[in-house]
Design a protein around this motif. Structure first.
Motif, PDB file in Angstrom:
ATOM      1  N   GLY A 169       0.808  -1.186   0.076  1.00  0.00           N
ATOM      2  CA  GLY A 169      -0.042  -0.013  -0.075  1.00  0.00           C
ATOM      3  C   GLY A 169       0.790   1.330   0.096  1.00  0.00           C
ATOM      4  O   GLY A 169       0.214   2.340   0.375  1.00  0.00           O
ATOM      5  N   ALA A 170       1.976   1.102  -0.490  1.00  0.00           N
ATOM      6  CA  ALA A 170       3.124   2.400  -0.417  1.00  0.00           C
ATOM      7  C   ALA A 170       2.273   3.609  -1.040  1.00  0.00           C
ATOM      8  O   ALA A 170       2.621   4.740  -0.717  1.00  0.00           O
ATOM      9  N   HIS A 171       1.712   3.082  -2.286  1.00  0.00           N
ATOM     10  CA  HIS A 171       1.271   4.107  -3.246  1.00  0.00           C
ATOM     11  C   HIS A 171       0.019   4.852  -2.771  1.00  0.00           C
ATOM     12  O   HIS A 171      -0.366   6.306  -2.848  1.00  0.00           O
ATOM     13  N   LYS A 172      -0.754   4.217  -1.849  1.00  0.00           N
ATOM     14  CA  LYS A 172      -1.954   4.638  -1.310  1.00  0.00           C
ATOM     15  C   LYS A 172      -1.214   5.781  -0.030  1.00  0.00           C
ATOM     16  O   LYS A 172      -1.904   6.567   0.085  1.00  0.00           O
ATOM     17  N   PHE A 173      -0.231   5.516   0.640  1.00  0.00           N
ATOM     18  CA  PHE A 173       0.293   6.343   1.659  1.00  0.00           C
ATOM     19  C   PHE A 173       0.852   7.648   0.761  1.00  0.00           C
ATOM     20  O   PHE A 173       0.599   8.678   1.141  1.00  0.00           O
ATOM     21  N   TYR A 174       1.485   7.379  -0.306  1.00  0.00           N
ATOM     22  CA  TYR A 174       2.043   8.472  -0.977  1.00  0.00           C
ATOM     23  C   TYR A 174       0.805   9.304  -1.517  1.00  0.00           C
ATOM     24  O   TYR A 174       1.045  10.813  -1.319  1.00  0.00           O
ATOM     25  N   GLU A 175      -0.383   8.999  -1.774  1.00  0.00           N
ATOM     26  CA  GLU A 175      -1.470   9.805  -2.002  1.00  0.00           C
ATOM     27  C   GLU A 175      -2.294  10.387  -1.010  1.00  0.00           C
ATOM     28  O   GLU A 175      -3.143  11.149  -1.184  1.00  0.00           O
ATOM     29  N   GLY A 176      -1.697   9.966   0.263  1.00  0.00           N
ATOM     30  CA  GLY A 176      -2.254  10.526   1.270  1.00  0.00           C
ATOM     31  C   GLY A 176      -3.556   9.813   1.775  1.00  0.00           C
ATOM     32  O   GLY A 176      -4.449  10.370   2.678  1.00  0.00           O
ATOM     33  N   LYS A 177      -3.803   8.734   1.289  1.00  0.00           N
ATOM     34  CA  LYS A 177      -4.956   7.851   1.783  1.00  0.00           C
ATOM     35  C   LYS A 177      -4.528   6.774   2.568  1.00  0.00           C
ATOM     36  O   LYS A 177      -4.373   5.522   2.318  1.00  0.00           O
ATOM     37  N   ALA A 178      -4.319   7.204   3.903  1.00  0.00           N
ATOM     38  CA  ALA A 178      -3.641   6.175   4.886  1.00  0.00           C
ATOM     39  C   ALA A 178      -4.823   5.213   5.155  1.00  0.00           C
ATOM     40  O   ALA A 178      -4.199   4.073   5.395  1.00  0.00           O
ATOM     41  N   GLY A 179      -5.945   5.271   5.144  1.00  0.00           N
ATOM     42  CA  GLY A 179      -6.902   4.360   5.439  1.00  0.00           C
ATOM     43  C   GLY A 179      -6.876   3.345   4.404  1.00  0.00           C
ATOM     44  O   GLY A 179      -6.917   2.018   4.881  1.00  0.00           O
ATOM     45  N   MET A 180      -6.878   3.324   3.231  1.00  0.00           N
ATOM     46  CA  MET A 180      -6.595   2.585   1.915  1.00  0.00           C
ATOM     47  C   MET A 180      -5.319   1.794   2.102  1.00  0.00           C
ATOM     48  O   MET A 180      -5.200   0.681   1.895  1.00  0.00           O
ATOM     49  N   GLY A 181      -4.099   2.675   2.533  1.00  0.00           N
ATOM     50  CA  GLY A 181      -2.835   2.070   2.736  1.00  0.00           C
ATOM     51  C   GLY A 181      -2.896   0.987   3.970  1.00  0.00           C
ATOM     52  O   GLY A 181      -2.134   0.057   3.829  1.00  0.00           O
ATOM     53  N   VAL A 182      -3.490   1.321   4.865  1.00  0.00           N
ATOM     54  CA  VAL A 182      -3.771   0.395   6.010  1.00  0.00           C
ATOM     55  C   VAL A 182      -4.213  -0.945   5.613  1.00  0.00           C
ATOM     56  O   VAL A 182      -3.908  -2.097   6.029  1.00  0.00           O
ATOM     57  N   LEU A 183      -5.468  -0.854   4.730  1.00  0.00           N
ATOM     58  CA  LEU A 183      -6.166  -1.789   4.223  1.00  0.00           C
ATOM     59  C   LEU A 183      -5.322  -2.832   3.082  1.00  0.00           C
ATOM     60  O   LEU A 183      -5.194  -3.945   3.218  1.00  0.00           O
ATOM     61  N   TYR A 184      -4.666  -2.051   2.361  1.00  0.00           N
ATOM     62  CA  TYR A 184      -3.633  -2.782   1.414  1.00  0.00           C
ATOM     63  C   TYR A 184      -2.588  -3.481   2.304  1.00  0.00           C
ATOM     64  O   TYR A 184      -2.090  -4.664   1.748  1.00  0.00           O
ATOM     65  N   LEU A 185      -2.170  -2.843   3.345  1.00  0.00           N
ATOM     66  CA  LEU A 185      -1.027  -3.503   4.215  1.00  0.00           C
ATOM     67  C   LEU A 185      -1.541  -4.716   5.037  1.00  0.00           C
ATOM     68  O   LEU A 185      -0.820  -5.793   4.867  1.00  0.00           O
ATOM     69  N   ILE A 186      -2.821  -4.686   5.289  1.00  0.00           N
ATOM     70  CA  ILE A 186      -3.523  -5.888   5.953  1.00  0.00           C
ATOM     71  C   ILE A 186      -3.811  -6.809   4.948  1.00  0.00           C
ATOM     72  O   ILE A 186      -3.634  -8.276   5.260  1.00  0.00           O
ATOM     73  N   THR A 187      -4.423  -6.656   3.857  1.00  0.00           N
ATOM     74  CA  THR A 187      -4.719  -7.525   2.958  1.00  0.00           C
ATOM     75  C   THR A 187      -3.810  -7.911   1.732  1.00  0.00           C
ATOM     76  O   THR A 187      -4.206  -8.605   0.850  1.00  0.00           O
ATOM     77  N   LEU A 188      -2.631  -7.275   1.967  1.00  0.00           N
ATOM     78  CA  LEU A 188      -1.786  -7.662   0.886  1.00  0.00           C
ATOM     79  C   LEU A 188      -2.071  -7.099  -0.582  1.00  0.00           C
ATOM     80  O   LEU A 188      -2.070  -7.987  -1.486  1.00  0.00           O
ATOM     81  N   GLY A 189      -2.537  -6.010  -0.593  1.00  0.00           N
ATOM     82  CA  GLY A 189      -2.999  -5.244  -1.665  1.00  0.00           C
ATOM     83  C   GLY A 189      -4.232  -5.753  -2.380  1.00  0.00           C
ATOM     84  O   GLY A 189      -4.305  -6.076  -3.532  1.00  0.00           O
TER      85      GLY A 189
END
Length: 127
Positions: free
Chosen positions: A85-105
């Motif tokens: 979820g690194a690209h989601k954190f870069y976009e400023g979407k921390a919630g989606m970044g955490v979701l990608y981190l937990i579910t492996l994208g």
């Protein structure tokens, strides 16, 4: 009545006509160009709205308070670390970044979809 040198005197104008100031022929009251001699008899009316020519996406985005992101940085982050979820954190979407981190994208499906969508975006794009 006799004509002198084949020049006719202007006839009486009707309420919806006027005379051309160059050739003297009767033309429509709203006419800007004379249909007989082709010369401009009045200034053009500018009733058109103002048009912004050099409008850029950056100016529009700043007006609505959005932040510009570089397409190539986001694409590199998505390809290399998208499953985290690194690209989601870069976009400023921390919630989606955490979701990608937990579910492996999003189980790999969201990661692949994001690679394609980021590759199709303009550079810069706004988040």
């Amino acid at each position: 009545m006799e004509q002198i040198n084949n020049v006719q005197a202007p006839t009486q104008q009707s309420p919806k006509t006027k005379f051309c100031k160059y050739c003297g022929q009767s033309i429509d009251m709203d006419a800007v160009m004379c249909i007989h001699c082709g010369k401009q008899v009045e200034a053009l009316k500018s009733e058109s709205p103002q048009v912004v020519i050099n409008n850029t996406n950056q100016a529009v985005a700043q007006a609505v308070g959005r932040n510009a992101r570089n397409k190539w940085v986001a694409l590199a982050l998505c390809v290399l670390l998208g499953w985290l979820g690194a690209h989601k954190f870069y976009e400023g979407k921390a919630g989606m970044g955490v979701l990608y981190l937990i579910t492996l994208g999003l189980f790999g499906i969201g990661w692949i979809v994001d690679v394609i969508t980021i590759a199709m975006r303009p550079n810069p794009y706004y988040v």
